[in-house]
Design an enzyme around this catalytic site. Structure first.
Site, PDB file in Angstrom:
ATOM      1  N   SER A  45      31.256  69.067  44.520  1.00  0.00           N
ATOM      2  CA  SER A  45      31.768  70.165  43.693  1.00  0.00           C
ATOM      3  C   SER A  45      31.884  69.826  42.214  1.00  0.00           C
ATOM      4  CB  SER A  45      33.142  70.600  44.205  1.00  0.00           C
ATOM      5  OG  SER A  45      34.119  69.654  43.811  1.00  0.00           O
ATOM      6  N   THR A  67      29.414  70.738  50.169  1.00  0.00           N
ATOM      7  CA  THR A  67      30.747  71.355  50.061  1.00  0.00           C
ATOM      8  C   THR A  67      30.689  72.760  50.635  1.00  0.00           C
ATOM      9  OG1 THR A  67      30.188  72.338  47.920  1.00  0.00           O
ATOM     10  CG2 THR A  67      31.196  70.137  47.892  1.00  0.00           C
ATOM     11  N   ASP A 147      42.522  89.557  54.252  1.00  0.00           N
ATOM     12  CA  ASP A 147      41.114  89.340  53.910  1.00  0.00           C
ATOM     13  C   ASP A 147      40.430  90.698  53.838  1.00  0.00           C
ATOM     14  OD1 ASP A 147      38.761  86.751  54.732  1.00  0.00           O
ATOM     15  OD2 ASP A 147      38.351  88.702  53.818  1.00  0.00           O
ATOM     16  N   ARG A 209      40.935  76.788  45.345  1.00  0.00           N
ATOM     17  CA  ARG A 209      40.520  76.446  43.977  1.00  0.00           C
ATOM     18  C   ARG A 209      41.688  76.697  43.033  1.00  0.00           C
ATOM     19  NH1 ARG A 209      37.101  74.058  46.086  1.00  0.00           N
ATOM     20  NH2 ARG A 209      34.836  74.030  45.772  1.00  0.00           N
ATOM     21  N   ASP A 233      46.807  71.289  46.056  1.00  0.00           N
ATOM     22  CA  ASP A 233      45.738  70.287  46.179  1.00  0.00           C
ATOM     23  C   ASP A 233      44.674  70.533  45.120  1.00  0.00           C
ATOM     24  OD1 ASP A 233      42.808  69.871  47.958  1.00  0.00           O
ATOM     25  OD2 ASP A 233      44.158  68.188  47.585  1.00  0.00           O
ATOM     26  N   GLU A 238      40.764  70.721  36.494  1.00  0.00           N
ATOM     27  CA  GLU A 238      40.388  69.454  37.122  1.00  0.00           C
ATOM     28  C   GLU A 238      39.253  68.777  36.343  1.00  0.00           C
ATOM     29  OE1 GLU A 238      39.403  69.783  41.248  1.00  0.00           O
ATOM     30  OE2 GLU A 238      41.206  70.925  41.729  1.00  0.00           O
ATOM     31  N   HIS A 255      42.728  67.321  44.996  1.00  0.00           N
ATOM     32  CA  HIS A 255      41.592  68.035  45.586  1.00  0.00           C
ATOM     33  C   HIS A 255      40.969  67.220  46.721  1.00  0.00           C
ATOM     34  CE1 HIS A 255      38.171  71.066  44.631  1.00  0.00           C
ATOM     35  NE2 HIS A 255      38.215  70.798  45.923  1.00  0.00           N
ATOM     36  N   GLY A 258      40.047  68.601  51.912  1.00  0.00           N
ATOM     37  CA  GLY A 258      38.878  68.563  52.799  1.00  0.00           C
ATOM     38  C   GLY A 258      38.361  67.165  53.049  1.00  0.00           C
ATOM     39  N   TYR A 259      39.109  66.164  52.604  1.00  0.00           N
ATOM     40  CA  TYR A 259      38.586  64.792  52.642  1.00  0.00           C
ATOM     41  C   TYR A 259      38.866  64.054  53.950  1.00  0.00           C
ATOM     42  CZ  TYR A 259      36.690  64.114  47.960  1.00  0.00           C
ATOM     43  OH  TYR A 259      35.904  64.163  46.834  1.00  0.00           O
TER      44      TYR A 259
HETATM   45  N1  LIG Z   1      40.638  71.718  48.634  1.00  0.00           N
HETATM   46  C1  LIG Z   1      39.550  71.398  49.290  1.00  0.00           C
HETATM   47  O1  LIG Z   1      39.269  70.210  49.519  1.00  0.00           O
HETATM   48  C2  LIG Z   1      38.635  72.468  49.785  1.00  0.00           C
HETATM   49  C3  LIG Z   1      38.601  73.708  49.185  1.00  0.00           C
HETATM   50  N2  LIG Z   1      37.779  74.683  49.665  1.00  0.00           N
HETATM   51  C4  LIG Z   1      37.783  75.991  48.999  1.00  0.00           C
HETATM   52  O2  LIG Z   1      38.230  76.967  49.944  1.00  0.00           O
HETATM   53  C5  LIG Z   1      37.406  78.123  49.828  1.00  0.00           C
HETATM   54  C6  LIG Z   1      37.388  78.860  51.142  1.00  0.00           C
HETATM   55  O3  LIG Z   1      36.702  78.044  52.091  1.00  0.00           O
HETATM   56  P1  LIG Z   1      36.232  78.701  53.465  1.00  0.00           P
HETATM   57  O4  LIG Z   1      37.421  79.304  54.142  1.00  0.00           O
HETATM   58  O5  LIG Z   1      35.434  77.714  54.208  1.00  0.00           O
HETATM   59  O6  LIG Z   1      35.272  79.857  52.932  1.00  0.00           O
HETATM   60  P2  LIG Z   1      34.789  81.147  53.723  1.00  0.00           P
HETATM   61  O7  LIG Z   1      33.745  81.766  52.880  1.00  0.00           O
HETATM   62  O8  LIG Z   1      34.524  80.797  55.134  1.00  0.00           O
HETATM   63  O9  LIG Z   1      36.102  82.086  53.733  1.00  0.00           O
HETATM   64  C7  LIG Z   1      36.630  82.623  52.545  1.00  0.00           C
HETATM   65  C8  LIG Z   1      37.239  83.967  52.920  1.00  0.00           C
HETATM   66  O10 LIG Z   1      37.920  84.487  51.776  1.00  0.00           O
HETATM   67  C9  LIG Z   1      37.777  85.885  51.823  1.00  0.00           C
HETATM   68  N3  LIG Z   1      38.106  86.456  50.523  1.00  0.00           N
HETATM   69  C10 LIG Z   1      37.323  86.525  49.429  1.00  0.00           C
HETATM   70  N4  LIG Z   1      37.998  87.147  48.430  1.00  0.00           N
HETATM   71  C11 LIG Z   1      39.244  87.442  48.921  1.00  0.00           C
HETATM   72  C12 LIG Z   1      40.404  88.061  48.399  1.00  0.00           C
HETATM   73  N5  LIG Z   1      40.435  88.533  47.141  1.00  0.00           N
HETATM   74  N6  LIG Z   1      41.506  88.176  49.178  1.00  0.00           N
HETATM   75  C13 LIG Z   1      41.484  87.702  50.437  1.00  0.00           C
HETATM   76  N7  LIG Z   1      40.408  87.132  51.024  1.00  0.00           N
HETATM   77  C14 LIG Z   1      39.310  86.996  50.259  1.00  0.00           C
HETATM   78  C15 LIG Z   1      36.345  86.101  52.258  1.00  0.00           C
HETATM   79  O11 LIG Z   1      36.164  87.401  52.780  1.00  0.00           O
HETATM   80  C16 LIG Z   1      36.184  85.008  53.310  1.00  0.00           C
HETATM   81  O12 LIG Z   1      36.437  85.486  54.603  1.00  0.00           O
HETATM   82  C17 LIG Z   1      36.039  77.569  49.413  1.00  0.00           C
HETATM   83  O13 LIG Z   1      35.268  78.550  48.742  1.00  0.00           O
HETATM   84  C18 LIG Z   1      36.426  76.424  48.485  1.00  0.00           C
HETATM   85  O14 LIG Z   1      36.539  76.922  47.170  1.00  0.00           O
HETATM   86  C19 LIG Z   1      36.970  74.492  50.760  1.00  0.00           C
HETATM   87  C20 LIG Z   1      36.951  73.257  51.378  1.00  0.00           C
HETATM   88  C21 LIG Z   1      37.739  72.148  50.893  1.00  0.00           C
HETATM   89  O1  LIG Z   2      34.064  71.814  50.064  1.00  0.00           O
HETATM   90  C1  LIG Z   2      34.682  72.264  49.061  1.00  0.00           C
HETATM   91  O2  LIG Z   2      34.567  73.399  48.569  1.00  0.00           O
HETATM   92  C2  LIG Z   2      35.630  71.375  48.413  1.00  0.00           C
HETATM   93  O3  LIG Z   2      36.506  71.783  47.678  1.00  0.00           O
HETATM   94  C3  LIG Z   2      35.464  69.910  48.632  1.00  0.00           C
HETATM   95  O4  LIG Z   2      36.629  69.344  49.157  1.00  0.00           O
HETATM   96  C4  LIG Z   2      35.148  69.354  47.299  1.00  0.00           C
HETATM   97  O5  LIG Z   2      35.021  67.979  47.420  1.00  0.00           O
HETATM   98  P1  LIG Z   2      34.134  67.244  46.275  1.00  0.00           P
HETATM   99  O6  LIG Z   2      32.785  67.887  46.370  1.00  0.00           O
HETATM  100  O7  LIG Z   2      34.803  67.590  44.964  1.00  0.00           O
HETATM  101  O8  LIG Z   2      34.147  65.813  46.624  1.00  0.00           O
END
Ligand SMILES: NC(=O)C1=CN([C@@H]2O[C@H](COP(=O)(O)OP(=O)(O)OC[C@H]3O[C@@H](n4cnc5c(N)ncnc54)[C@H](O)[C@@H]3O)[C@@H](O)[C@H]2O)C=CC1
Ligand SMILES: O=C(O)C(=O)[C@H](O)COP(=O)(O)O
Length: 376
Positions: A45, A67, A147, A209, A233, A238, A255, A258-259
């Site tokens: 990311s 990611t 959602d 985010r 987180d 960032e 952040h 997801g680690y």
């Molecule tokens: N902190 C971390 O390490 C991580 C952060 N993330 C973040 O989490 C986000 C979500 O991940 P997933 O759930 O896998 O994505 P996903 O795409 O499977 O689910 C996201 C959901 O949010 C919904 N959505 C979009 N706009 C919305 C709103 N205004 N109000 C309510 N719901 C809304 C969508 O309809 C979708 O169902 C990623 O895009 C990424 O930015 C993901 C993985 C790790």
């Molecule tokens: O999968 C995502 O989206 C995430 O936020 C990941 O946790 C980001 O991890 P890095 O790519 O920043 O190592």
């Protein structure tokens, strides 16, 4: 074939070594000159994939991001260059769901009461929001989903409007992509007006985010609302979070929700599968053979466990407090934030811990929570 890879991606030699020359680079400082001779670019990311980065490269065959989030990739630009792209949807969703669940258990332990008695609003019911919902359902915690996009898409689950949930929930956990356009943009979704609507003694968690919450507004609101509890987180700006905000947060991490090792390995593996498809190659490597055994051989339960004991079990898989402790001391500047992420000792997911039971009778829920061995 030259395969440029973010140095923070695990198992790249094992998975891509037979496909070409693997060159590991720093994702945060990757520049156009470094990318110029690559045939394949695999990022995480922290790399902005756009015209500025790729303009000097005319032979790129594939771009991948290990990611879930894709807000760092200009997908329209890649499409305009006919460069195939793949991300890793859901790769670390379980890790995020377990992170939020553990954080909620930690807050309950810290402030009294039980998570089981709380009402949780999950904003974003995709992979990560659903992973959290699965944890809450397994443990018997009442939750509701917000959602609007899924609600309109025919998803049969019950959905609620955000404002309605702000009047219902004790806990709000954010699991949305960062979007600035469309019918339901999430950039500053939680602005000062929304933050002021948070119920008394609410817990707010952000594992998606940083910019989904106006961080400056959060500082103002938290400064007048000592009752609010925060788990962050992800941060605006960032790798340089607002130090003033970190001081106001109950659990603060760089952040890394997801680690899990499983989550990062799945991300790399999904790109390996996508690149093999692009090259017309049958994948030969096996993901599970890459993962090391868990350091705990297993845990035997002699009785049913209460919430305090459940937290102890979760901490044996991942003690979130460790990352909070280190982050406050070493992670508040750009270098420290990135070093913590680069050198993060990969935690495992609940599924890595095998449970056995002798006297315990109510154990199926632990299996549903993700632990192995129990009732399976
Ligand atoms: N902190 C971390 O390490 C991580 C952060 N993330 C973040 O989490 C986000 C979500 O991940 P997933 O759930 O896998 O994505 P996903 O795409 O499977 O689910 C996201 C959901 O949010 C919904 N959505 C979009 N706009 C919305 C709103 N205004 N109000 C309510 N719901 C809304 C969508 O309809 C979708 O169902 C990623 O895009 C990424 O930015 C993901 C993985 C790790
Ligand atoms: O999968 C995502 O989206 C995430 O936020 C990941 O946790 C980001 O991890 P890095 O790519 O920043 O190592």
């Amino acid at each position: 074939m030259k395969i440029l890879v973010d140095e923070n991606m695990p198992y790249v030699d094992e998975l891509f070594g037979e496909l070409g020359q693997v060159v590991k680079v720093s994702g945060r400082t990757l520049d156009a000159a470094t990318v110029a001779a690559a045939d394949v670019l695999l990022v995480r990311s922290v790399t902005k994939v756009n015209d500025a980065l790729l303009q000097a490269n005319q032979q790129l065959r594939f771009v991948g991001s290990a990611t879930i989030g894709m807000d760092h990739v200009d997908r329209d630009y890649l499409a305009s260059r006919n460069i195939p792209f793949a991300n890793a949807p859901g790769c670390n969703a379980i890790a995020v769901g377990e992170f939020a669940f553990i954080a909620m258990l930690e807050l309950a332990q810290r402030y009294g009461g039980r998570l089981k008695d709380k009402r949780v609003a999950i904003v974003g019911a995709g992979n990560t929001g659903t992973a959290l919902a699965n944890c809450l359902k397994a443990y018997g915690v009442e939750y509701r989903l917000c959602d609007p996009l899924l609600a309109q898409s025919g998803d049969k689950r019950e959905f609620y409007a955000l404002d309605e949930l702000l009047g219902w929930a004790d806990v709000i956990s954010l699991h949305v992509p960062l979007t600035r356009e469309g019918p339901h943009p999430t950039w500053y979704l939680f602005d000062e007006q929304k933050l002021d609507k948070l119920p008394q003694n609410a817990w707010l968690l952000n594992c998606c985010r940083g910019e989904v919450i106006d961080n400056r507004a959060l500082i103002r609101v938290k400064s007048r609302r000592a009752d609010l509890r925060l788990v962050l987180d992800v941060w605006e700006g960032e790798p340089n979070p607002m130090a003033e905000l970190v001081l106001l947060v109950d659990l603060a991490t760089p952040h890394i929700a997801g680690y899990s090792l499983e989550g990062k390995a799945r991300g790399t593996y999904m790109l390996y599968q996508a690149l093999c498809r692009e090259l017309g190659i049958t994948p030969s490597a096996d993901l599970n053979s890459l993962l090391p055994p868990f350091h705990l051989a297993g845990v035997t339960l002699s009785q049913n466990i209460d919430e305090r004991q459940l937290l102890g079990l979760c901490r044996s898989v991942y003690d979130l407090r460790d990352d909070d402790w280190v982050f406050r001391r070493e992670g508040l500047d750009g270098r420290g934030f990135d070093n913590m992420r680069k050198n993060h000792r990969h935690r495992r997911e609940f599924s890595a811990l095998a449970l056995a039971h002798t006297g315990a009778s109510e154990v199926d829920w632990l299996s549903q929570l993700g632990f192995t061995g129990i009732g399976s």
